[in-house]
Design an enzyme around this catalytic site. Structure first.
Site, PDB file in Angstrom:
ATOM      1  N   ASP A 279     -44.857  40.666   1.629  1.00 16.65           N
ATOM      2  CA  ASP A 279     -44.129  41.648   0.827  1.00 16.65           C
ATOM      3  C   ASP A 279     -42.632  41.359   0.917  1.00 16.65           C
ATOM      4  O   ASP A 279     -42.005  41.539   1.959  1.00 16.65           O
ATOM      5  CB  ASP A 279     -44.457  43.045   1.366  1.00 16.65           C
TER       6      ASP A 279
ATOM      7  N   GLU B  84     -39.146  42.461  -0.737  1.00 18.98           N
ATOM      8  CA  GLU B  84     -38.464  43.423  -1.589  1.00 18.98           C
ATOM      9  C   GLU B  84     -37.090  43.719  -1.024  1.00 18.98           C
ATOM     10  O   GLU B  84     -36.765  43.339   0.107  1.00 18.98           O
ATOM     11  CB  GLU B  84     -39.286  44.700  -1.724  1.00 18.98           C
TER      12      GLU B  84
ATOM     13  N   ASP C 251     -52.772  49.680  -3.008  1.00 23.38           N
ATOM     14  CA  ASP C 251     -52.258  49.229  -1.717  1.00 23.38           C
ATOM     15  C   ASP C 251     -51.703  50.417  -0.950  1.00 23.38           C
ATOM     16  O   ASP C 251     -51.170  51.360  -1.534  1.00 23.38           O
ATOM     17  CB  ASP C 251     -51.211  48.124  -1.890  1.00 23.38           C
TER      18      ASP C 251
END
Length: 508
Positions: A137, A139, A47
């Site tokens: 995503d 995080e 990625d």
């Protein structure tokens, strides 16, 4: 994933906006391995984000065994990837399967706002057989000063935010976003919620021998194995593996494998044993079964009605609708590595009032499977399944649909571009009931002598010729009636299978 070097609150970067899935045809991924894989870890990828550069060595990565790449499209409500166009085009030209991801910054905008930003800045999905589902995503915050690791949000607020983002992306693309996260973020910021078990998991767990999964996730689809800190890994950016075979990875790009319960892109046959165990009998893709029979991991009361439903949640894996004796409807969502997860709770009630319930593929044109039911008064209803994971208002297809002992879908049997119905009369005659732009058309008479068949069903194209077929079960014998795509069927051929097919309470 590597974050952008600028804060989420920074001014927007410019993007010209190539829609995911555009571009010329590219080479097959069939040779993306350096050698025949001996484990699921051999399905490798990586990625990247804008900081990886405009022209990573995609061809070199492919030559070293990469099969896929996820590319950052956007972040928050202001950030885009200025290198997206060249990265996407380069990856496609190299023959890599490609997907996009959005870097969440939940405190800077609602889930709906960030979904709109993502979708408007290269986050779209295309049913081209090359594009992987979008990813979110999640995080810890390490970019915004004065904001804690969890974006100054409670676990319940983050759950609501993700649900809003996911719902908006699903409405726009029909695909459920993959969730990228870590065990620590899920524990510290999400309080180990179990609210997203129907989402595929992309776990970041670099440097470990096995991935450290967030609580309540029994498995994963992708594993980020290295952050490539020293730049010595074989591929650009972060290193990833797919938890499955290449065929299963490719199946994620195509959510149309309505009866694929093993993730290889080939229809399978489900069977429910007398003891209540739901098994998948693996199709070979040529009109036969491989002989492999595996438990789906679900034990179901034998009194329940089981309806193989197709891909209801947009993750590329087939799901199952189940109706209990009281008429409560639940969905068992398929898992990327095979098998079925737990049901997500009751989505409808009172379906014991319908003598026949059948999944018929996409009748409404929204890319999602739909259902037909018969009423006790003889009506035939079309009940659409919507992007909101619930049933929409029904439409009456016929006010006099009586005298049928079985109804199924399976595809376009007469070649007019619309999914059709198959129905068995009480006398054992098989009818094709065409679905047209104006409703149901005049039936086409098919094979006869099916009155004694225990079941008449379809799993779509079972023999691999691109045309939908019909299957029957009489005692322990399963027979294939191969469709020609023009409203006709070949003479039946016996499909050999495990002995259980003769004693099971259900096959479909």
């Amino acid at each position: 994933m590597i974050r952008a070097s600028v804060a989420i609150a920074a001014a927007a970067l410019t993007a010209t906006g190539v829609v995911a899935g555009s571009g010329a045809a590219v080479a097959s991924t069939a040779t993306c391995y350096q050698s025949t894989p001996t484990s699921t870890a051999a399905v490798k990828g990586f990625d990247i984000f804008e900081g990886t550069g405009a022209s990573p060595d995609f061809s070199g990565a492919r030559a070293k065994g990469a099969c896929f790449v996820y590319i950052k499209a956007s972040g928050g409500v202001k950030v885009t990837n200025a290198n997206f166009d060249s990265q996407w085009q380069g990856a496609r030209a190299a023959g890599l399967l490609t997907g996009t991801y959005h870097l969440a910054a939940p405190n800077t905008g609602t889930g709906a706002q960030q979904a709109a930003w993502f979708l408007g800045h290269d986050g779209q999905w295309s049913a081209d057989g090359r594009t992987l589902p979008p990813a979110l995503d999640l995080e810890v915050n390490d970019q915004q000063t004065g904001v804690n690791a969890c974006y100054n949000m409670t676990p319940s607020a983050l759950v609501a935010w993700i649900q809003q983002f996911s719902g908006a992306v699903r409405v726009a693309t029909t695909r459920t976003p993959i969730i990228y996260t870590s065990k620590s973020f899920w524990a510290d910021c999400m309080n180990n919620t179990n609210a997203f078990m129907s989402h595929a998991l992309w776990v970041t767990s670099p440097g470990t021998s096995t991935p450290a999964l967030p609580a309540n996730f029994a498995s994963y689809s992708f594993w980020q194995t290295s952050l490539n800190t020293n730049g010595t890994d074989p591929f650009p950016g972060d290193q990833d593996t797919f938890h499955g075979t290449l065929a299963q990875l490719e199946a994620l790009t195509n959510p149309s494998a309505a009866h694929d319960y093993t993730g290889d892109g080939v229809p399978d046959i489900l069977s429910l044993s007398a003891g209540g165990t739901l098994h998948s009998n693996t199709g070979a893709g040529n009109g036969t079964l491989t002989g492999e029979e595996t438990s789906t991991g679900r034990a179901v009361d034998g009194r329940w009605r089981i309806i193989p439903a197709g891909d209801l949640d947009g993750d590329g894996v087939a799901d199952v609708l189940a109706i209990d004796p009281s008429g409560n409807v639940v969905i068992y969502y398929g898992k990327a590595g095979g098998g079925l997860g737990t049901n997500g709770g009751i989505i409808a009630k009172g379906w014991n009032a319908f003598p026949i319930v059948a999944a018929v593929g996409d009748f409404t044109g929204d890319g999602l499977p739909d259902f037909v039911v018969t009423t006790k008064s003889g009506q035939l209803w079309l009940v659409p399944f919507t992007k909101y994971r619930q049933f929409g208002p029904h439409t009456v297809l016929s006010t006099n649909f009586t005298g049928f002992t079985a109804i199924a879908g399976g595809g376009d049997y007469n070649g007019d571009g619309y999914n059709d119905l198959i129905a068995r009369t009480a006398a054992g005659q098989l009818w094709i009931v065409p679905h047209t732009a104006k409703g149901l058309g005049t039936h086409i008479v098919g094979p006869s002598g099916l009155a004694s068949a225990t079941q008449v069903f379809s799993v779509g194209d079972f023999d691999g010729d691109g045309r939908p077929d019909v299957l029957t079960r009489t005692g322990g014998v399963v027979s294939l009636y191969a469709g020609d795509g023009a409203g006709h069927f070949a003479a039946p051929v016996t499909v050999s299978g495990p002995a259980e097919l003769g004693t099971t309470t259900f096959v479909g």
